[in-house]
Motif scaffolding. Structure first.
Motif, PDB file in Angstrom:
ATOM      1  N   GLY C  84       0.805  -1.220   0.000  1.00 36.09           N
ATOM      2  CA  GLY C  84       0.000   0.000   0.000  1.00 36.09           C
ATOM      3  C   GLY C  84       0.839   1.273   0.000  1.00 36.09           C
ATOM      4  N   ILE C  85       2.151   1.126  -0.085  1.00 42.04           N
ATOM      5  CA  ILE C  85       3.011   2.313  -0.037  1.00 42.04           C
ATOM      6  C   ILE C  85       3.345   2.772  -1.454  1.00 42.04           C
ATOM      7  N   GLU C  86       2.998   4.018  -1.767  1.00 42.25           N
ATOM      8  CA  GLU C  86       3.308   4.586  -3.081  1.00 42.25           C
ATOM      9  C   GLU C  86       4.768   5.017  -3.095  1.00 42.25           C
ATOM     10  N   LEU C  87       5.514   4.640  -4.126  1.00 45.31           N
ATOM     11  CA  LEU C  87       6.941   4.994  -4.154  1.00 45.31           C
ATOM     12  C   LEU C  87       7.200   6.310  -4.880  1.00 45.31           C
ATOM     13  N   GLU C  88       6.133   6.942  -5.366  1.00 43.68           N
ATOM     14  CA  GLU C  88       6.260   8.202  -6.098  1.00 43.68           C
ATOM     15  C   GLU C  88       7.212   8.059  -7.283  1.00 43.68           C
ATOM     16  N   TYR C  89       7.161   6.881  -7.885  1.00 40.05           N
ATOM     17  CA  TYR C  89       8.059   6.637  -9.011  1.00 40.05           C
ATOM     18  C   TYR C  89       7.478   7.214 -10.293  1.00 40.05           C
ATOM     19  N   GLU C  90       8.310   7.874 -11.051  1.00 44.53           N
ATOM     20  CA  GLU C  90       7.891   8.277 -12.392  1.00 44.53           C
ATOM     21  C   GLU C  90       9.083   8.264 -13.316  1.00 44.53           C
ATOM     22  N   GLN C  91       8.803   7.910 -14.557  1.00 43.19           N
ATOM     23  CA  GLN C  91       9.866   7.854 -15.555  1.00 43.19           C
ATOM     24  C   GLN C  91       9.412   8.679 -16.747  1.00 43.19           C
ATOM     25  N   ARG C  92       9.703   9.970 -16.650  1.00 38.99           N
ATOM     26  CA  ARG C  92       9.322  10.870 -17.739  1.00 38.99           C
ATOM     27  C   ARG C  92      10.548  11.333 -18.499  1.00 38.99           C
ATOM     28  N   GLY C  93      11.685  10.714 -18.224  1.00 35.01           N
ATOM     29  CA  GLY C  93      12.945  11.167 -18.795  1.00 35.01           C
ATOM     30  C   GLY C  93      13.610  12.144 -17.856  1.00 35.01           C
ATOM     31  N   GLY C  94      14.911  12.368 -18.080  1.00 33.15           N
ATOM     32  CA  GLY C  94      15.646  13.284 -17.217  1.00 33.15           C
ATOM     33  C   GLY C  94      16.745  13.988 -17.987  1.00 33.15           C
ATOM     34  N   VAL C  95      17.252  15.043 -17.391  1.00 37.50           N
ATOM     35  CA  VAL C  95      18.281  15.858 -18.037  1.00 37.50           C
ATOM     36  C   VAL C  95      19.484  15.960 -17.112  1.00 37.50           C
ATOM     37  N   ASP C  96      20.654  15.688 -17.638  1.00 36.41           N
ATOM     38  CA  ASP C  96      21.853  15.964 -16.852  1.00 36.41           C
ATOM     39  C   ASP C  96      22.424  17.273 -17.386  1.00 36.41           C
ATOM     40  N   LEU C  97      22.380  18.301 -16.570  1.00 34.37           N
ATOM     41  CA  LEU C  97      22.755  19.628 -17.057  1.00 34.37           C
ATOM     42  C   LEU C  97      24.258  19.735 -17.285  1.00 34.37           C
ATOM     43  N   CYS C  98      24.621  20.524 -18.269  1.00 36.29           N
ATOM     44  CA  CYS C  98      26.020  20.868 -18.488  1.00 36.29           C
ATOM     45  C   CYS C  98      26.156  22.332 -18.079  1.00 36.29           C
ATOM     46  N   LEU C  99      27.014  22.575 -17.121  1.00 35.13           N
ATOM     47  CA  LEU C  99      27.081  23.931 -16.580  1.00 35.13           C
ATOM     48  C   LEU C  99      28.035  24.821 -17.371  1.00 35.13           C
ATOM     49  N   ASP C 100      28.847  24.207 -18.254  1.00 34.14           N
ATOM     50  CA  ASP C 100      29.670  25.031 -19.152  1.00 34.14           C
ATOM     51  C   ASP C 100      29.935  24.262 -20.449  1.00 34.14           C
ATOM     52  N   ALA C 101      30.555  24.932 -21.399  1.00 35.95           N
ATOM     53  CA  ALA C 101      30.730  24.364 -22.733  1.00 35.95           C
ATOM     54  C   ALA C 101      31.637  23.135 -22.705  1.00 35.95           C
ATOM     55  N   GLU C 102      32.638  23.160 -21.855  1.00 35.38           N
ATOM     56  CA  GLU C 102      33.567  22.039 -21.790  1.00 35.38           C
ATOM     57  C   GLU C 102      32.836  20.774 -21.311  1.00 35.38           C
ATOM     58  N   GLU C 103      31.998  20.962 -20.311  1.00 35.60           N
ATOM     59  CA  GLU C 103      31.236  19.821 -19.803  1.00 35.60           C
ATOM     60  C   GLU C 103      30.326  19.268 -20.909  1.00 35.60           C
ATOM     61  N   ALA C 104      29.733  20.160 -21.679  1.00 32.75           N
ATOM     62  CA  ALA C 104      28.847  19.734 -22.761  1.00 32.75           C
ATOM     63  C   ALA C 104      29.623  18.902 -23.779  1.00 32.75           C
TER      64      ALA C 104
END
Ligand SMILES: Cc1cc2nc3c(=O)[nH]c(=O)nc-3n(C[C@H](O)[C@@H](O)[C@H](O)COP(=O)(O)OP(=O)(O)OC[C@H]3O[C@@H](n4cnc5c(N)ncnc54)[C@H](O)[C@@H]3O)c2cc1C
Ligand SMILES: Cc1cc2nc3c(=O)[nH]c(=O)nc-3n(C[C@H](O)[C@H](O)[C@H](O)COP(=O)(O)OP(=O)(O)OC[C@H]3O[C@@H](n4cnc5c(N)ncnc54)[C@H](O)[C@@H]3O)c2cc1C
Ligand code: FES
Lengths: 99, 466, 372
Positions: C84-104
């Motif tokens: 009866g415990i909801e795990l609040e799971y959802e799979q809508r996709g995700g984004v890993d941010l790049c904080l600068d051009a080198e990381e991208a």
């Protein structure tokens, strides 16, 4: 629900604040939560995340039941913020999503 | 990266009687302590607004007035007093304590060589059905309204709970010609007799007993009904309190009222001491955790606790502990005179006597440890996250075997009050359900921020100093 | 009392997922755990069920993460049904941010390599680099200074605390005995299996599984297992509840089902200190406001530090003792993502005692080779 005794001890300056858009004069010694309790009582003070109505419990920064919008910032702790001339106070009894 | 630190030789958190007395004593000895308090004016809980009293002396009583001398000394001494400063973060190591302070919307970082915590007490969170309804308020909170702006209820309130503050407020309302409709006292009438039988303590505590008897006598003479020994309390109503229900002598009664002011004693405000990782022990008499301190009031290296934040001793004791802690600190720096050492000894002796006498009050106003157990399952324990006793019970049977596991399983204690209102209830419940002592059960991990701060305020370092 | 089939040392999300899996397969299991205030990654993590970035340099780990992510919905559904415990799971996709051009740049190079690393990855791993412009549709209100990020449909989120609770509830309902405040001081082989010594007495079972997180450092070597993990601290901030922002989760920041924003992703070498530091809290707050400027007014309600259970190469360790058959050691630093796999494939392999054969890439051998 709360009213000021007319035999107050020290002469106290009053300031004008706006509560939900209406001007009121309140003693400058009050915090925002105290001013709202004096002006409106707790009816419509705030709505909790679970939808139930809530109102200040402790008046000293402990319970977080006094959240209110002050000068446009939501969820300020009303019992810790002294009132100030011209301050705009909005109760969060409606749809504001607060913590 | 780091915002530059400001330095405080001695920092004091709290400008109540304990913090003020410590600061004044240190200033007399040639130090200039830095005192942080989140309120706009010094005084702490008891002496709130005493610099410009709102209600008259006749209403407030003489205990309030008594703080004037200390307050004046504090205001006149050379002290770096910082009102409107919330200490929301603290971290302590051998070199001292770093503090995160929120003042005027900015985060300041302070480094203190010595730290005195004098943050005082708070009213105990004591769940009963309906305590989350508007119209239920702490009695101390109502007293804050009285101090802050001479505000009194416009309808006669019901006062319920246990402890001296309940009768003090009732008496103050009476003096303001606004007597309460009804007083519901958890302490049974026979307790008063039992307490008087502890002859030695009763003698030491005669001031407390007389004061109490005077308040209750005045209320009775004025015809305020008092029910002693109530065993249950409930607030009912749709969107706010409409009725108060209580059980007295085995029977339920209903009292229509839109205002219920409750008080179930005070406990040390735990957050800063907890967040510093200081050891706490369960105080059976005070029915709460208190931080461990030694005889000099030290709670760690270069870290001291004075006043009700270290255990409930009342305002006079808080002031005394403030002086004591300052003298201990001076002694530590080998800066005390023979006279100060004698004064310290005398203060210690007085403190011992006073705390012994206070055992009477603890006995008198003792709360039933089984209270929560007797509540209906839907009674909220955690107000912030709306977690009921029943939900906690279920999570315990699923393996929630400690306060932190239970918090993880149910969100109990995860809301913005950070467990101040539910923490000890959860400890109690676990101790009862799993059969252990409160010490063995423990308490929530407390992490900063111990006072609310926005991301913007946190990110806003002091620009000019960075 | 009849000897249990398994003793599991560690009641974190790894130990409990395996306990649940074994119990579901009919095994008798006792879980021994430390007291309430012990170090626990399982109570301090970010709750991402996350595929991106996993297994760079070890494609089999990437595959495992992807498989587990695919199995998560069913896994969560079954747990909810049982408890009866909801795990609040959802799979809508995700984004890993790049904080600068080198990381991208380096991120895209890594993912391209990962995708070509195996047939399975080529066929199944989907991702895309999105620039700021393109990101604003899935991350409304994204700050001006964020150049872009990688998007993947496999990524999702859950409430890791409810996951832990559901694993406890389901396991106990299946007969698993969980023993809190029972720290194992010594583990040794006996004639018929293994014996754990604790202040609460001794416990025996035919086989023993170490799922003790950082506790493996004290217990593993005695049974010929690898004590290789080290703590890597992560600090996390949580804000008060906010209105739903319709924003995909990122490892840097995500909005939880209850409305609070969870901000994290620091990696620090701080020994066993799970505290928080003012400097790190401030830099997390700055980063959060940089990503979503509207969070400037959001109040912080909680913060914590937690210790990652990190193997030398960052990949999971699933090993069987060669000196003490019947003893296993499990360590990983993505125990939420892998929970579905742990309850299913991993638990089955252990039950059938074919862990080494089924998952050879993850044995301790790789660590010993690189160590010598
Ligand atoms: C609401 C209330 C009303 C009370 N009324 C009375 C009364 O009328 N008579 C009586 O005898 N006793 C009263 N008490 C009991 C009280 O504890 C006194 O005994 C006395 O005030 C204790 O003194 P103190 O110096 O230890 O702490 P306090 O007087 O409580 O002072 C502590 C101060 O520290 C400040 N503070 C705490 N934490 C922080 C932080 N993190 N950052 C910045 N500032 C901080 C607080 O704002 C407060 O001003 C009351 C208690 C409460 C809670
Ligand atoms: C900040 C942070 C963010 C993270 N984010 C994510 C994420 O988004 N997604 C993801 O998949 N993973 C994430 N992780 C990793 C994930 O949390 C861990 O992989 C997982 O929790 C490991 O679980 P565990 O059971 O092995 O370890 P733990 O949770 O540490 O549990 C080990 C248990 O063993 C017990 N134990 C230890 N020694 C003994 C002993 N001698 N006797 C008895 N019991 C013992 C401990 O008390 C503890 O309960 C994150 C981790 C951190 C720190
Ligand atoms: S009324 Fe309790 S925090 Fe303001």
């Amino acid at each position: 629900m709360f009213q000021r005794l007319d035999t107050a001890a020290t002469p106290t300056r009053h300031v004008q604040v706006w509560l939900d858009g209406e001007p009121h004069r309140v003693a400058e010694t009050l915090t925002v939560a105290a001013a709202v309790l004096q002006l409106r009582g707790w009816q419509g003070y705030r709505r909790h995340v679970d939808g139930t109505p809530r109102a200040p419990l402790c008046m000293m920064g402990v319970c977080q039941e006094c959240l209110i919008t002050i000068d446009g910032c939501a969820n300020r702790q009303g019992c810790l913020e002294p009132v100030a001339e011209g301050m705009r106070i909005e109760r969060q009894g409606g749809d504001i999503h607060d913590g | 990266m780091m915002a530059e630190s400001r330095n405080a030789d001695i920092a004091i958190v709290g400008a109540g009687p304990a913090g003020m007395a410590a600061a004044v004593t240190l200033a007399d000895a040639g130090y200039r302590p830095t005192v942080f308090d989140m309120n706009a004016a010094p005084g702490g809980q008891i002496y709130r607004q005493l610099h410009a009293p709102q209600a008259s002396d006749a209403v407030m009583g003489k205990d309030y007035r008594r703080g004037r001398e200390l307050l004046d000394a504090f205001l006149q001494a050379d002290i770096d007093h910082r009102p409107g400063s919330r200490v929301w973060w603290a971290d302590n190591d051998a070199s001292g304590t770093a503090l995160g302070v929120l003042a005027r919307g900015q985060t300041q970082r302070w480094q203190a060589r010595q730290l005195i915590l004098a943050g005082g007490a708070m009213e105990r969170g004591w769940p009963f059905r309906g305590w989350q309804l508007p119209g239920v308020m702490n009695a101390g909170a109502a007293q804050i309204l009285l101090k802050q702006g001479a505000l009194v209820p416009s309808i006669p309130p019901v006062l319920a709970g246990s402890g001296p503050l309940l009768y003090l407020l009732a008496w103050q309302y009476l003096r303001a010609a606004r007597p309460p409709a009804l007083i519901l006292d958890v302490a049974p009438a026979r307790r008063y007799g039992e307490v008087l039988h502890q002859v030695h303590r009763a003698w030491l505590g005669r001031d407390y007993l007389l004061k109490g008897a005077r308040l209750i006598g005045a209320l009775k003479r004025a015809g305020v009904p008092i029910r002693q020994g109530i065993t249950a309390l409930e607030a009912e109503g749709d969107t706010a309190v409409e009725r108060v229900r209580y059980r007295h002598k085995g029977r339920w009664h209903t009292q229509p009222s839109e205002l219920l002011l409750t008080h179930f004693g005070v406990t040390p405000e735990p957050q800063l001491a907890r967040s510093l990782g200081l050891e706490h022990v369960w105080h059976a008499g005070q029915q709460c955790f208190v931080p461990r301190r030694d005889a000099t009031l030290a709670a760690g290296t270069n870290l001291w606790i004075a006043g009700d934040g270290g255990g409930i001793g009342g305002a006079l004791n808080a002031e005394r502990e403030g002086r004591l802690v300052a003298l201990s600190l001076l002694e530590n720096e080998q800066r005390t005179t023979a006279e100060q050492r004698r004064e310290g000894q005398a203060l210690l002796a007085a403190r011992r006597r006073d705390l012994e006498a206070r055992c009477l009050l603890e006995r008198l106003f003792r709360l039933p440890e089984s209270w929560l157990d007797d509540q209906s399952a839907e009674t909220l324990v955690c107000r912030c996250e709306s977690v009921s006793r029943g939900e906690l019970d279920l999570a315990i049977t699923q393996g929630g075997a400690g306060p932190n596991q239970l918090k993880a399983f149910t969100r109990c204690g995860m809301g913005p009050c950070q467990g101040r209102q539910c923490g000890e209830s959860v400890t109690r419940l676990l101790a009862q359900r799993l059969g252990g002592t409160p010490d063995a059960v423990g308490y929530y991990h407390i992490r900063p921020p111990v006072h609310s701060i926005t991301l913007g305020e946190l990110a806003a370092r002091e620009a000019s100093r960075a | 009392m009849k000897q249990r089939d398994f003793l599991i040392v560690g009641g974190g999300v790894v130990g409990m997922a395996v306990a649940y899996g074994l119990a579901r397969a009919g095994q008798g299991v006792t879980v021994l755990d430390e007291s309430d205030d012990a170090l626990r990654a399982s109570r301090g993590n970010a709750g991402l069920v996350w595929v991106q970035g996993k297994g760079v340099g070890m494609p089999r780990y990437a595959e495992l993460s992807l498989e587990s992510a695919k199995a998560w919905a069913d896994f969560a559904g079954e747990l909810t049904e049982r408890t009866g415990i909801e795990l609040e799971y959802e799979q809508r996709g995700g984004v890993d941010l790049c904080l600068d051009a080198e990381e991208a740049r380096s991120r895209q190079a890594d993912y391209a390599e990962l995708q070509n690393a195996s047939r399975y990855m080529a066929a199944n791993f989907r991702w895309e680099y999105l620039d700021r412009e393109a990101l604003t549709s899935c991350l409304p209100g994204l700050g001006e200074t964020i150049p872009g990020g990688t998007w993947s449909p496999h990524d999702g989120q859950c409430n890791p605390l409810y996951l832990l609770r559901a694993l406890y509830a389901a396991s106990r309902a299946l007969g698993v005995e969980t023993r809190p405040a029972t720290p194992v001081e010594r583990l040794e082989a006996t004639a018929g299996g293994f014996r754990a010594t604790t202040p609460q007495g001794q416990f025996t079972a035919e086989r023993v599984i170490l799922a003790a997180g950082l506790g493996a450092r004290q217990l593993a070597s005695g049974l010929g297992l690898t004590a290789a993990v080290r703590p890597v601290r992560g600090q996390v901030l949580v804000t008060e509840r906010r209105p739903p922002g319709g924003r995909l989760p990122t490892p840097q920041i995500r909005q939880t089902a209850s409305g609070g924003y969870l901000i994290g992703d620091t990696h620090e070498d701080a020994g066993l200190d799970k505290g928080v530091t003012l400097a790190m809290m401030q830099s997390l707050a700055e980063k959060a406001v940089r990503i979503y400027p509207d969070l400037e007014a959001a109040r912080l309600v909680r913060s914590w530090g937690a210790l990652r259970v990190m193997t030398p190469d960052g990949h999971p360790l699933y090993e069987t003792s060669t000196t003490h058959p019947g003893a296993y050691n499990l360590n990983c630093h993505s125990g939420i993502t892998l929970a579905a796999f742990h309850a299913e494939g991993l638990a089955e392999a252990i039950r059938d005692d074919r862990l080494e054969q089924s998952f050879p890439h993850f044995s301790g051998a790789r660590l010993h080779v690189s160590a010598s």
